[in-house]
Design a protein around this motif. Structure first.
Motif, PDB file in Angstrom:
ATOM      1  N   LEU A 166      10.593  -6.139  12.059  1.00 35.94           N
ATOM      2  CA  LEU A 166      10.890  -7.422  11.127  1.00 35.94           C
ATOM      3  C   LEU A 166       9.208  -7.824  10.880  1.00 35.94           C
ATOM      4  O   LEU A 166       8.628  -8.393  11.894  1.00 35.94           O
ATOM      5  N   PRO A 167       9.179  -8.012   9.794  1.00 35.19           N
ATOM      6  CA  PRO A 167       9.823  -7.369   8.630  1.00 35.19           C
ATOM      7  C   PRO A 167       9.504  -6.070   8.876  1.00 35.19           C
ATOM      8  O   PRO A 167       8.802  -5.401   9.394  1.00 35.19           O
ATOM      9  N   PRO A 168      10.398  -5.321   7.798  1.00 37.75           N
ATOM     10  CA  PRO A 168      10.377  -3.634   7.993  1.00 37.75           C
ATOM     11  C   PRO A 168       9.146  -3.033   7.211  1.00 37.75           C
ATOM     12  O   PRO A 168       8.379  -4.072   6.658  1.00 37.75           O
ATOM     13  N   LEU A 169       8.918  -1.890   7.618  1.00 39.32           N
ATOM     14  CA  LEU A 169       7.876  -1.240   7.137  1.00 39.32           C
ATOM     15  C   LEU A 169       7.909  -0.613   5.712  1.00 39.32           C
ATOM     16  O   LEU A 169       9.039   0.019   5.716  1.00 39.32           O
ATOM     17  N   GLN A 170       7.268  -0.954   4.584  1.00 39.30           N
ATOM     18  CA  GLN A 170       7.304   0.002   3.368  1.00 39.30           C
ATOM     19  C   GLN A 170       7.113   1.275   3.718  1.00 39.30           C
ATOM     20  O   GLN A 170       5.732   1.405   3.634  1.00 39.30           O
ATOM     21  N   VAL A 171       7.801   2.387   3.638  1.00 40.24           N
ATOM     22  CA  VAL A 171       7.334   3.612   3.835  1.00 40.24           C
ATOM     23  C   VAL A 171       6.726   4.397   2.583  1.00 40.24           C
ATOM     24  O   VAL A 171       5.885   4.948   2.527  1.00 40.24           O
ATOM     25  N   TYR A 172       7.523   4.110   1.372  1.00 39.47           N
ATOM     26  CA  TYR A 172       7.414   4.457   0.069  1.00 39.47           C
ATOM     27  C   TYR A 172       7.725   3.435  -0.849  1.00 39.47           C
ATOM     28  O   TYR A 172       8.603   3.084  -0.728  1.00 39.47           O
ATOM     29  N   PRO A 173       6.841   3.331  -1.792  1.00 39.73           N
ATOM     30  CA  PRO A 173       7.455   2.422  -3.066  1.00 39.73           C
ATOM     31  C   PRO A 173       8.417   2.999  -4.094  1.00 39.73           C
ATOM     32  O   PRO A 173       8.713   4.322  -3.598  1.00 39.73           O
ATOM     33  N   ALA A 174       9.043   2.410  -4.753  1.00 36.34           N
ATOM     34  CA  ALA A 174      10.137   2.864  -5.720  1.00 36.34           C
ATOM     35  C   ALA A 174       9.340   4.099  -6.420  1.00 36.34           C
ATOM     36  O   ALA A 174       8.326   4.300  -6.796  1.00 36.34           O
ATOM     37  N   SER A 175      10.245   5.028  -6.678  1.00 35.73           N
ATOM     38  CA  SER A 175      10.010   6.248  -7.554  1.00 35.73           C
ATOM     39  C   SER A 175       9.685   5.937  -9.093  1.00 35.73           C
ATOM     40  O   SER A 175      10.156   4.832  -9.496  1.00 35.73           O
ATOM     41  N   PRO A 176       8.881   6.518  -9.689  1.00 35.78           N
ATOM     42  CA  PRO A 176       8.182   7.798  -9.444  1.00 35.78           C
ATOM     43  C   PRO A 176       6.694   7.478  -8.591  1.00 35.78           C
ATOM     44  O   PRO A 176       6.181   6.502  -9.032  1.00 35.78           O
ATOM     45  N   LEU A 177       6.483   8.284  -7.730  1.00 40.09           N
ATOM     46  CA  LEU A 177       5.181   8.191  -7.019  1.00 40.09           C
ATOM     47  C   LEU A 177       4.192   8.772  -8.086  1.00 40.09           C
ATOM     48  O   LEU A 177       4.542   9.593  -8.785  1.00 40.09           O
ATOM     49  N   ALA A 178       3.014   8.165  -8.027  1.00 41.55           N
ATOM     50  CA  ALA A 178       1.882   8.653  -8.906  1.00 41.55           C
ATOM     51  C   ALA A 178       0.409   8.659  -8.350  1.00 41.55           C
ATOM     52  O   ALA A 178       0.324   7.565  -7.653  1.00 41.55           O
ATOM     53  N   PRO A 179      -0.387   9.494  -8.753  1.00 38.31           N
ATOM     54  CA  PRO A 179      -1.915   9.610  -8.239  1.00 38.31           C
ATOM     55  C   PRO A 179      -2.318   7.764  -8.389  1.00 38.31           C
ATOM     56  O   PRO A 179      -2.064   7.437  -9.577  1.00 38.31           O
ATOM     57  N   GLY A 180      -2.919   7.437  -7.329  1.00 37.63           N
ATOM     58  CA  GLY A 180      -3.555   6.312  -7.364  1.00 37.63           C
ATOM     59  C   GLY A 180      -2.631   5.171  -6.957  1.00 37.63           C
ATOM     60  O   GLY A 180      -3.165   4.003  -6.539  1.00 37.63           O
ATOM     61  N   GLN A 181      -1.425   5.279  -6.834  1.00 40.76           N
ATOM     62  CA  GLN A 181      -0.315   4.167  -6.159  1.00 40.76           C
ATOM     63  C   GLN A 181      -0.906   3.932  -4.912  1.00 40.76           C
ATOM     64  O   GLN A 181      -1.093   4.785  -4.023  1.00 40.76           O
ATOM     65  N   VAL A 182      -0.928   2.622  -4.652  1.00 37.96           N
ATOM     66  CA  VAL A 182      -1.453   2.262  -3.037  1.00 37.96           C
ATOM     67  C   VAL A 182       0.004   1.049  -2.726  1.00 37.96           C
ATOM     68  O   VAL A 182       0.309   0.386  -3.513  1.00 37.96           O
TER      69      VAL A 182
END
Length: 184
Positions: free
Chosen positions: A91-107
């Motif tokens: 709590l709060p939960p951990l964001q493992v991946y952002p919404a798709s699509p993944l793209a180079p440079g995304q943080v």
């Protein structure tokens, strides 16, 4: 401190999200890796009032841990990990991946109330060949850091996952530099 180590197990798991054409999440989907680990998505269920999809981690046919993932429009969140008979709920939960699509440079970065921090970055793409085939993979760098200890020292670990949309993680490099490949 076991929580950061258990969280690393999730980062080794296939990437999952609401859009299953990009991130595999069908119950029963299974991945076998060169280190002897098998990962499998389970049927969605409710834990602590949250709809989650479990991802089991087995070694030699024995379930060693289970990650509980929540899918939201803005990405995939780790709600908890069951290991050694104990549930660690974030709590709060951990964001493992952002919404798709993944793209180079995304943080992206997230932190639990207990100070566990997960930072991710898509550092680029890489062509690679494994026993399961040849791929053009997105390279995702993940760092997990635990809050300071009594001595004030923060523990962290960095690894790399090689992600193929529609398939999942086909290779990962652990913090010690070992490489693990998808077999099937």
């Amino acid at each position: 401190m076991r929580r950061p180590l258990v969280l690393l197990a999730l980062l080794l798991a296939p990437v999952l999200a609401a859009n299953d054409s990009y991130f595999p999440n069908t119950p029963g989907t299974q991945w076998r890796y060169s280190n002897g680990e098998t990962q499998q998505t389970g049927k969605a269920r409710v834990i602590q009032g949250v709809n989650v999809v479990p991802v089991g981690h087995s070694v030699n046919g024995k379930l060693v841990s289970e990650d509980y993932l929540e899918y939201r429009s803005d990405g995939v969140y780790l709600r908890g990990v069951q290991a050694g008979g104990k549930l660690n709920w974030y709590l709060p939960p951990l964001q493992v991946y952002p919404a798709s699509p993944l793209a180079p440079g995304q943080v992206w970065t997230s932190v639990t109330g207990s100070g566990l921090r997960l930072s991710g970055r898509v550092v680029g793409t890489q062509a690679l060949r494994t026993q399961s085939g040849s791929f053009n993979a997105l390279v995702v760098r993940s760092e997990v850091a635990a809050g300071g200890t009594a001595s004030g020292v923060q523990k962290s670990s960095t690894q790399y996952a090689y992600f193929v949309p529609g398939l999942g993680v086909v290779r990962y490099q652990t913090a010690d530099g070992s490489t693990v490949d998808l077999l099937k």
